[in-house]
Enzyme design. Structure first.
Site, short mmCIF file in Angstrom:
data_model
loop_
_atom_site.label_atom_id
_atom_site.label_comp_id
_atom_site.label_asym_id
_atom_site.label_seq_id
_atom_site.Cartn_x
_atom_site.Cartn_y
_atom_site.Cartn_z
N HIS A 1 0.82 -1.22 0.00
CA HIS A 1 0.00 0.00 0.00
C HIS A 1 0.85 1.27 0.00
CE1 HIS A 1 0.42 -0.20 4.53
NE2 HIS A 1 0.46 1.11 4.37
N ASP B 1 0.21 -7.59 1.37
CA ASP B 1 0.68 -6.22 1.56
C ASP B 1 2.20 -6.13 1.62
OD1 ASP B 1 0.36 -3.51 1.65
OD2 ASP B 1 -0.11 -3.41 3.78
N SER C 1 4.65 2.70 7.92
CA SER C 1 4.33 1.54 7.08
C SER C 1 5.53 1.11 6.25
CB SER C 1 3.16 1.86 6.14
OG SER C 1 1.96 1.94 6.85
#
Length: 454
Positions: free
Chosen positions: A110, A140, A215
């Site tokens: 993402h 992911d 992230s």
């Protein structure tokens, strides 16, 4: 409200600075107390931090809106039936160098989704362009390669299956674009699933502060080894409340290994259906705890069926490592590659039993029309035989657009224009967003030729 917060923050900084200015040299904090060195994470972080990078992405999101039929009535049949809008965006994230020689960087899917340009900034200030090697939205995970990379530091990967609740954990990343930041905590829980965050969920939960921008960053142990890839948080308004989630390092490594070898994820399939094990089910089937995955159905001729797994079994371990839930089983199997041999620990009628399964290959063929409209009707799969690599045309539907363009079963796609194609991952990358005539370099028998796909 924001103004007051900023003033308070500035005041605090000023006070801290004044306090340090007022301290005499003799009042410096001690490094040794009672003959023993003060504990510090600094030596470990000095070795690990150069392996954690900041990622800056630029791209555009494309949205399509279907227009009312009345538009075509007034403007004619050639008027487009939908309106396409392209909105540019910029984003920030983090990444971890896992191979210094090859320049491989792992991050979240993402973080780079939709990116046209990816820039990686190292801890020493260098900014390098990065190429997307491949990614998997279901786990992911994404893999980048740094161009012209020299003098890199890689983070060693630990066996995340050995983690225990209570182990110390340190998160390193780029929260809010501030630059490299370190936070610490413990492993709060393992095998978290059913959070509706990702398709394959087997998260490490930690109270080490994770925020927006973290992230793709590293979750490491006290030895400085990578135990997880920071991915998500649970909190109001995107703020940290001490509940963060990371993808286990073993799961991330399995995905990356497949991307490196095949250019895509060749996900394995066990062929079982089931649910989380409740205390009632455990008691009914002769099991003393509620840790494990209850099997309610086994697909015929699947890997599980051939291994001897039966409905009513409770799967309690994969390759000797205990599992806590059906979600964890699904995530572990989903991150292993097709053709992998897995040893399953079962409880059947109150007795332990071990079986070995060879995971089926799913997703090996691609729906070609999702790559380019002119390939509609062709089934594609990776090809590697007698020193030749490419994309094999496994089948062509009679009367399809692919057949009309001259594509035949047995053809091997080895290029698009002047770009070499090694696998489906390369083909997807070259065809991304392309429309109109497509020059495919085809190997047919011993002859090389170009086909114009429209």
């Amino acid at each position: 409200m924001k103004k007051k917060s900023l003033i308070a923050l500035s005041s605090l900084s000023l006070l801290v600075g004044s306090a340090f200015l007022a301290l005499p040299a003799s009042a410096a904090l001690p490094t040794v107390v009672s003959g023993q060195a003060m504990p510090s994470l600094a030596p470990m972080l000095e070795k690990v931090s150069p392996g954690v990078v900041s990622i800056d992405v630029e791209g555009s999101h494309v949205s399509k809106q279907r227009l009312p039929e009345g538009f075509r009535f007034f403007f004619g049949p050639d008027f487009p039936s939908e309106q396409v809008q392209e909105r540019p965006f910029r984003g920030l994230g983090s990444g971890v160098i896992i191979d210094a020689k090859k320049g491989y960087v792992i991050t979240n899917h993402h973080v780079i989704d939709g990116a046209k340009k990816i820039t990686v900034q190292l801890s020493d200030g260098r900014a390098l362009n990065a190429e997307l090697i491949g990614s998997d939205q279901y786990s992911d995970i994404a893999l980048l390669k740094l161009e012209e990379a020299k003098d890199l530091t890689a983070v060693q990967v630990a066996d995340s299956d050995d983690l225990r609740v209570g182990d110390f954990a340190i998160a390193i990343g780029n929260p809010f674009g501030l630059g490299q930041t370190v936070t610490s905590g413990i492993i709060s829980a393992l095998g978290r699933s059913n959070l509706n965050l990702e398709n394959f969920e087997n998260f490490i939960q930690t109270d080490a502060a994770i925020n927006s921008g973290n992230s793709g960053g590293a979750l490491v142990n006290l030895n400085g080894e990578l135990i997880g890839i920071n991915t998500a948080i649970l909190g109001p308004n995107g703020g940290n409340i001490g509940i963060g989630f990371a993808i286990p390092a073993n799961m991330a490594k399995n995905i990356v290994d497949q991307i490196i070898e095949y250019g895509q994820v060749r996900r394995g399939r066990l062929g079982v259906h089931g649910q989380e094990l409740t205390s009632e089910l455990a008691e009914d089937f002769g099991y003393e705890t509620n840790h494990g995955a209850f099997v309610s159905k086994v697909d015929k001729d699947s890997a599980a069926d051939k291994a001897g797994v039966e409905a009513g079994d409770i799967i309690v371990s994969v390759n000797g490592k205990k599992i806590r839930s059906f979600g964890e089983l699904r995530a572990k199997i989903g991150s292993l590659g097709a053709g992998k041999r897995v040893e399953l620990g079962l409880i059947r009628n109150g007795r332990e039993k071990n079986v070995t399964a060879v995971l089926n290959d799913i997703g090996q063929t691609a729906k070609a029309e999702t790559l380019h409209e002119g390939l509609q009707g062709a089934a594609l799969e990776n090809y590697n035989a007698e020193g030749q690599v490419g994309v094999l045309v496994a089948d062509v539907t009679k009367g399809s657009l692919a057949a009309a363009s001259g594509l035949k079963k047995g053809d091997v796609i080895i290029g698009v224009g002047r770009k070499t194609i090694r696998n489906l991952g390369d083909l997807r990358k070259q065809l991304d967003g392309k429309q109109g005539t497509l020059p495919l370099n085809i190997l047919r028998g011993s002859y090389s030729m170009y086909l114009m796909i429209r």
